[in-house]
Structures are given as C-alpha cells and as structure tokens.
Design an enzyme around this catalytic site. Structure first.
Site, short mmCIF file in Angstrom:
data_model
loop_
_atom_site.label_atom_id
_atom_site.label_comp_id
_atom_site.label_asym_id
_atom_site.label_seq_id
_atom_site.Cartn_x
_atom_site.Cartn_y
_atom_site.Cartn_z
N GLN A 86 8.47 1.14 5.27
CA GLN A 86 9.83 1.46 5.71
C GLN A 86 10.32 2.88 5.43
O GLN A 86 10.94 3.51 6.29
CB GLN A 86 10.82 0.47 5.06
CG GLN A 86 12.23 0.67 5.56
CD GLN A 86 13.27 -0.26 4.98
OE1 GLN A 86 14.45 -0.02 5.12
NE2 GLN A 86 12.86 -1.34 4.32
N ARG B 281 -4.61 2.94 11.14
CA ARG B 281 -6.00 2.52 11.05
C ARG B 281 -6.34 1.58 12.21
O ARG B 281 -5.57 0.66 12.49
CB ARG B 281 -6.21 1.76 9.74
CG ARG B 281 -7.56 2.04 9.13
CD ARG B 281 -7.74 1.30 7.86
NE ARG B 281 -6.53 1.25 7.05
CZ ARG B 281 -6.56 1.12 5.74
NH1 ARG B 281 -7.69 1.06 5.11
NH2 ARG B 281 -5.45 1.03 5.06
N GLU C 169 11.05 -1.04 -2.33
CA GLU C 169 12.51 -0.93 -2.30
C GLU C 169 13.22 -1.35 -3.60
O GLU C 169 13.95 -0.56 -4.20
CB GLU C 169 13.04 -1.80 -1.14
CG GLU C 169 14.53 -1.99 -1.09
CD GLU C 169 15.29 -0.71 -0.76
OE1 GLU C 169 14.88 -0.02 0.18
OE2 GLU C 169 16.29 -0.42 -1.44
N ASP D 39 14.38 2.63 0.40
CA ASP D 39 13.48 2.96 1.51
C ASP D 39 14.17 3.82 2.57
O ASP D 39 13.85 4.99 2.75
CB ASP D 39 12.98 1.67 2.17
CG ASP D 39 11.83 1.05 1.39
OD1 ASP D 39 11.17 1.78 0.64
OD2 ASP D 39 11.60 -0.15 1.55
N GLY E 120 36.14 4.14 -6.77
CA GLY E 120 36.87 5.40 -6.60
C GLY E 120 38.20 5.35 -7.33
O GLY E 120 38.44 4.46 -8.15
N GLY E 121 39.06 6.29 -7.02
CA GLY E 121 40.35 6.36 -7.71
C GLY E 121 41.40 5.42 -7.14
O GLY E 121 42.51 5.33 -7.66
N GLN E 122 41.06 4.73 -6.05
CA GLN E 122 42.03 3.81 -5.44
C GLN E 122 41.49 2.39 -5.61
O GLN E 122 40.51 2.02 -4.97
CB GLN E 122 42.18 4.12 -3.94
CG GLN E 122 42.47 5.57 -3.61
CD GLN E 122 43.92 5.95 -3.92
OE1 GLN E 122 44.74 5.12 -4.34
NE2 GLN E 122 44.24 7.22 -3.73
N1 CAO Z 1 -7.77 5.33 7.84
C1 CAO Z 1 -8.41 5.03 6.69
N2 CAO Z 1 -7.78 4.75 5.53
C2 CAO Z 1 -6.43 4.77 5.56
C3 CAO Z 1 -5.70 5.07 6.73
C4 CAO Z 1 -6.43 5.35 7.91
N3 CAO Z 1 -5.84 5.65 9.06
N4 CAO Z 1 -4.39 4.99 6.44
C5 CAO Z 1 -4.29 4.67 5.15
N5 CAO Z 1 -5.52 4.54 4.62
C6 CAO Z 1 -5.86 4.19 3.23
C7 CAO Z 1 -5.35 5.17 2.23
O1 CAO Z 1 -6.20 6.28 2.20
C8 CAO Z 1 -5.40 4.34 0.94
O2 CAO Z 1 -6.74 4.31 0.49
P1 CAO Z 1 -7.18 4.52 -1.07
O3 CAO Z 1 -6.26 3.67 -1.89
O4 CAO Z 1 -8.58 4.04 -1.05
O5 CAO Z 1 -7.03 5.94 -1.38
C9 CAO Z 1 -5.12 2.94 1.46
O6 CAO Z 1 -5.17 3.01 2.89
C10 CAO Z 1 -3.82 2.30 1.11
O7 CAO Z 1 -2.75 3.18 0.93
P2 CAO Z 1 -1.57 2.80 -0.07
O8 CAO Z 1 -2.11 2.75 -1.46
O9 CAO Z 1 -0.48 3.74 0.18
O10 CAO Z 1 -1.13 1.34 0.42
P3 CAO Z 1 -0.74 0.06 -0.44
O11 CAO Z 1 -0.51 -0.99 0.58
O12 CAO Z 1 -1.70 -0.28 -1.51
O13 CAO Z 1 0.64 0.47 -1.14
C11 CAO Z 1 2.92 1.20 -1.17
C12 CAO Z 1 1.83 0.44 -0.42
C13 CAO Z 1 4.15 1.26 -0.27
C14 CAO Z 1 3.27 0.45 -2.45
C15 CAO Z 1 2.44 2.63 -1.50
O14 CAO Z 1 2.02 3.24 -0.31
C16 CAO Z 1 3.48 3.51 -2.16
O15 CAO Z 1 3.81 3.36 -3.34
N6 CAO Z 1 4.01 4.47 -1.42
C17 CAO Z 1 4.95 5.46 -1.94
C18 CAO Z 1 6.30 4.89 -2.12
C19 CAO Z 1 6.84 4.28 -0.87
O16 CAO Z 1 6.93 4.88 0.17
N7 CAO Z 1 7.30 3.06 -1.00
C20 CAO Z 1 8.05 2.44 0.07
C21 CAO Z 1 7.38 1.27 0.52
S1 CAO Z 1 8.43 0.40 1.60
O17 CAO Z 1 8.94 1.52 2.55
#
Ligand code: CAO
Length: 422
Positions: A24, A45, A146, A175, A254-256
C-alpha cells in the site's frame, strides 16, 4: 525570457517512474504521481505480481480491490530481477527513468544488486525514493506494516478511550500517509534536480510520517510535562494525568472543545452521531439553539476557560438537543448558525454521496475482469492538470509495449521470455 505555460498536458508529463513498489504505502505514492501525469511503470514478478493482487479477493481470479484501488493509471511490466538477464532489463529501465520508487524490506534492493552507488553509475540523474518502516536507529532493519507504524509513531497510544487499550485508526496514516509524504519528497527532488542536475535519495519512514501527523500529541506531551494537566482533555477535572499524554476519546485535539454526540436513531443506527464543536465565537448561538440562553452570560459558562471544568455537562446538554434531530437535520440547523459540526458518515453514505462523485473524489471505474467498482479519485485537484482515473493494469499487460520502447526487438523479447527473465 519567455515562460512556457503548460496548460494542455498534465503537471508531471514527461516524468518516467520506475515503480518498484508493492502493497500500500509505495503504490499510494506512485498512483498519485500517475494521476498528476507521470508515466508510471510498475515492475512485478512474473506469475505472481504485487501480493495484493490476490489478497482480500472478492471475485475469484480477478485482481482484488486492494490492488486495483492503489494502482490506477500505471503500466505493468514483469521482470524477474534476480535473473541475470532480467537484471539487465531493469538496468535499462534505470537508465531511462527519472525516479525509482520502492518499499521493499530494508536491504532488499541492495541484495538485488541495485545499491545507491550502482544506480548512480547507471543514471546520475535518478532519484531513488524509498518507504521504510523506520529511519536509521534501533529498528531500521525491521519489516513494517500499517498498524506497526501507527503504534510506533504515537497514534495508537493516543487513540481510544482512557479506560480502554491503545487503538489503531481506520485511516491508513502509516501506509497511505507515508506514500503522500514520499510523493512530496519526490517532486521536491525533481525540482532540485532542475538546478543541481543530480538525483538524490528520498526516504520517508512510516514512523516519521505517522509522528508528523500526530504532532499535536507531541505538543500535548510537552504541555503536560510543564503543567501536569490538560484542561480540554476528558480526564479533567475529575480524572488523573500520568506521565504520558493519555487517550482523549473524541476530544477535539485543538483549542475548541468538541465531542461526538448521539443523534436521533442512534439506538439502531451505529452512525447516527454528529461531531459538535463548541467554538468560542458562536457560544451564544449554541446556547440559543439548545435552549440554554441563561448560559450566555453565566459566570460558569461565559468564557472558554470557565467552561473547561464543565465540558462533560455541556456536551450532555447539547446531546439532549442533538438526540431530537437526525444528524442531517442537526447539520442543517447548526450550519445556519455557523456552528462547526460534522455528521458521522458511514462508508455506504460516502459511496453514495453525489457531490463526491461530481468532484471525482469517488469514481466508478470499469475493469475487464472484475467489471465496475468504486474507488477514490485524486484528493488533490489541480486546475490545469485534472485527473482521469484509468483502471489498474493486468499483470504484465504492458511488458511488450515497454520493452519495445526500451529498444528491445520482438525476437529479443521472445528470448527473454523463454529465459524466464520477463
Ligand atoms: N523479481 C525478483 N525478486 C523480486 C522482485 C522481482 N520483480 N520483486 C521483489 N522481489 C524480491 C525482493 O528482492 C525480496 O527478496 P529478498 O528478500 O530475497 O532480498 C523479496 O522479493 C521480498 O521483498 P520484501 O522483503 O520487501 O517482501 P515481504 O513480503 O517479505 O515484506 C513488507 C513486505 C511490506 C513487510 C516489506 O516490504 C517492508 O517492510 N517494506 C517497507 C515498509 C513498507 O512499505 N511497509 C508497508 C507495507 S503495506 O503498504
């Protein structure tokens, strides 16, 4: 010097965004940029795509509302960025784009081989914009969603009622809120690039974004430390204050002073309520409307300070009046007297509100797989750059188109596909 005024196109025409976002926060940001006219190329991907495509599905095999409502006006290209050939395609994209936006877990982009140094080598003008859960510090390596951000940014400890637990809010301030912050950082960096000629890194940490939105509570923390009491909070005058800002229920912040009051029908309708603000300049009007004229000049009620110890009693009395009206009747009467108030609107009421459809704040979109659905339009309206909401792309819908624009021939595209790179 003649200044060229762009009145026909979109504000961000010509800006190309490599959208490496998911879920998000990041997609909120790139959707906004797309609404302002940027060409947003979402890299996903192959075979999987953004995980939200399949989360919270309401129609089997159709992209979820979660996904569609965050990815309008974008193009989708599939690349396996861990495949050596796929990595080369991503490098070509880095060279051709102005901004790379990502919200992977900390370190993921580096592990993919796209460190800041490498990206600068490929394209020194590139802006690399990231959402992370936390900025540098003890939690910088943590994955964040989030509600974690709401808790760590001060929202949860200050939301809810004094006798209840910390509470998260339905507004996605972690988010979508951070996505908004990031979008501002990106356009600011684009602006600076006009003079510096260089790209830069833009970081919006979710904890920071939430705290930015919770600044009034940091204000109150310091007021509490100085004075030991906050007279506009519901804990005053009969409760106690501890060391940290307490949860203030529905107090205005707020103040109101304000509070949520029952309206006619509250027994059966969970949203038959109104937010009522006892704004000081209209105190006399409030007293007249609720039939308590004697409060206008009464020493216990006459001034805002005099009223503070009596807020509960005042709101109880106002509620006796609001309970005799529907929230819309109350609005109509109160607005005539310039008394600030707002109906508690359900999502159903918002979805059906004609004025929001008219302004493009709520939009109906047609999708080839899921059919018609409602979404939010651009909440920021630019007079020279109106937003048309275009449905979200199917997974990889624009792979061939974008690859051709990058200079790949149909044969090369077919080869890369057979190698699993795209
Ligand atoms: N081709 C190949 N690999 C890909 C790819 C693609 N097109 N797109 C993503 N990947 C891989 C990444 O390289 C990563 O691989 P490694 O872990 O091996 O390096 C893997 O996909 C997963 O990425 P991720 O760790 O970001 O995903 P997750 O589902 O485990 O975690 C989240 C999700 C949201 C917790 C994490 O991305 C995060 O903390 N993001 C930052 C904070 C954030 O934006 N949070 C908001 C989430 S809700 O909006």
């Amino acid at each position: 010097m003649t200044v060229k005024v762009n009145t026909s196109g979109k504000a961000l025409d010509g800006v190309r965004i490599l959208d490496f976002t998911h879920v998000q926060s990041g997609p909120t940001c790139t959707q906004l940029l797309a609404w302002f006219g940027a060409d947003v190329i979402k890299v996903e991907r192959a075979g999987a795509g953004d995980i939200t495509r399949e989360q919270l599905r309401d129609i089997p095999d159709a992209d979820s509302l979660y996904f569609t409502m965050l990815n309008h006006n974008k193009r989708s290209i599939t690349i396996d960025t861990k495949n050596p050939e796929g990595k080369k395609v991503l490098e070509t994209l880095v060279k051709k784009c102005d901004v790379l936006v990502e919200n992977f877990a900390p370190g993921a982009l580096d592990r993919m081989g796209f460190t800041w140094e490498r990206i600068q080598e490929l394209n020194p003008r590139m802006i690399v914009a990231s959402v992370k859960g936390f900025g540098p510090g003890p939690y910088e390596d943590c994955k964040v969603y989030e509600n974690v951000a709401q808790c760590a940014g001060g929202a949860a400890s200050t939301t809810g009622f004094d006798d209840g637990p910390p509470t998260v809010t339905g507004a996605q301030i972690g988010d979508s809120g951070t996505g908004l912050h990031l979008a501002l950082g990106i356009v600011t960096a684009l602006y600076q690039r006009n003079t510096s000629g260089r790209g830069q890194r833009v970081l919006a940490a979710m904890q920071d974004g939430v705290l930015n939105l919770c600044r009034v509570k940091l204000r109150d923390q310091q007021r509490l430390e100085r004075t030991g009491v906050m007279k506009e909070y519901p804990q005053y005058p009969n409760g106690t204050f501890g060391e940290a800002v307490p949860r203030a229920g529905n107090a205005s912040g707020g103040g109101q002073p304000g509070w949520i009051l029952k309206c006619k029908g509250w027994e059966t309708d969970p949203n038959a309520y109104i937010y009522f603000i006892t704004q000081a300049p209209v105190w006399g009007e409030i007293c007249k409307v609720i039939g308590r004229e004697e409060w206008i000049d009464h020493p216990d009620y006459k001034t805002p300070n005099a009223r503070l110890p009596h807020l509960k009693q005042i709101f109880d009395e106002i509620e006796r009046w609001t309970m005799s009206k529907t929230k819309f009747q109350a609005m109509e009467i109160l607005n005539k007297h310039d008394i600030p108030c707002g109906p508690i609107l359900s999502m159903k009421e918002i979805a059906e509100e004609p004025s929001l459809r008219k302004t493009g704040t709520v939009v109906e979109v047609d999708h080839p797989v899921r059919g018609k659905y409602l979404t939010v339009g651009n909440p920021i309206k630019l007079s020279d750059s109106p937003t048309e909401v275009v449905r979200s792309p199917l997974l990889g819908e624009h792979t061939d188109e974008v690859m051709a624009e990058l200079g790949y021939s149909p044969d090369q595209i077919a080869t890369l596909r057979s190698l699993g790179a795209i």
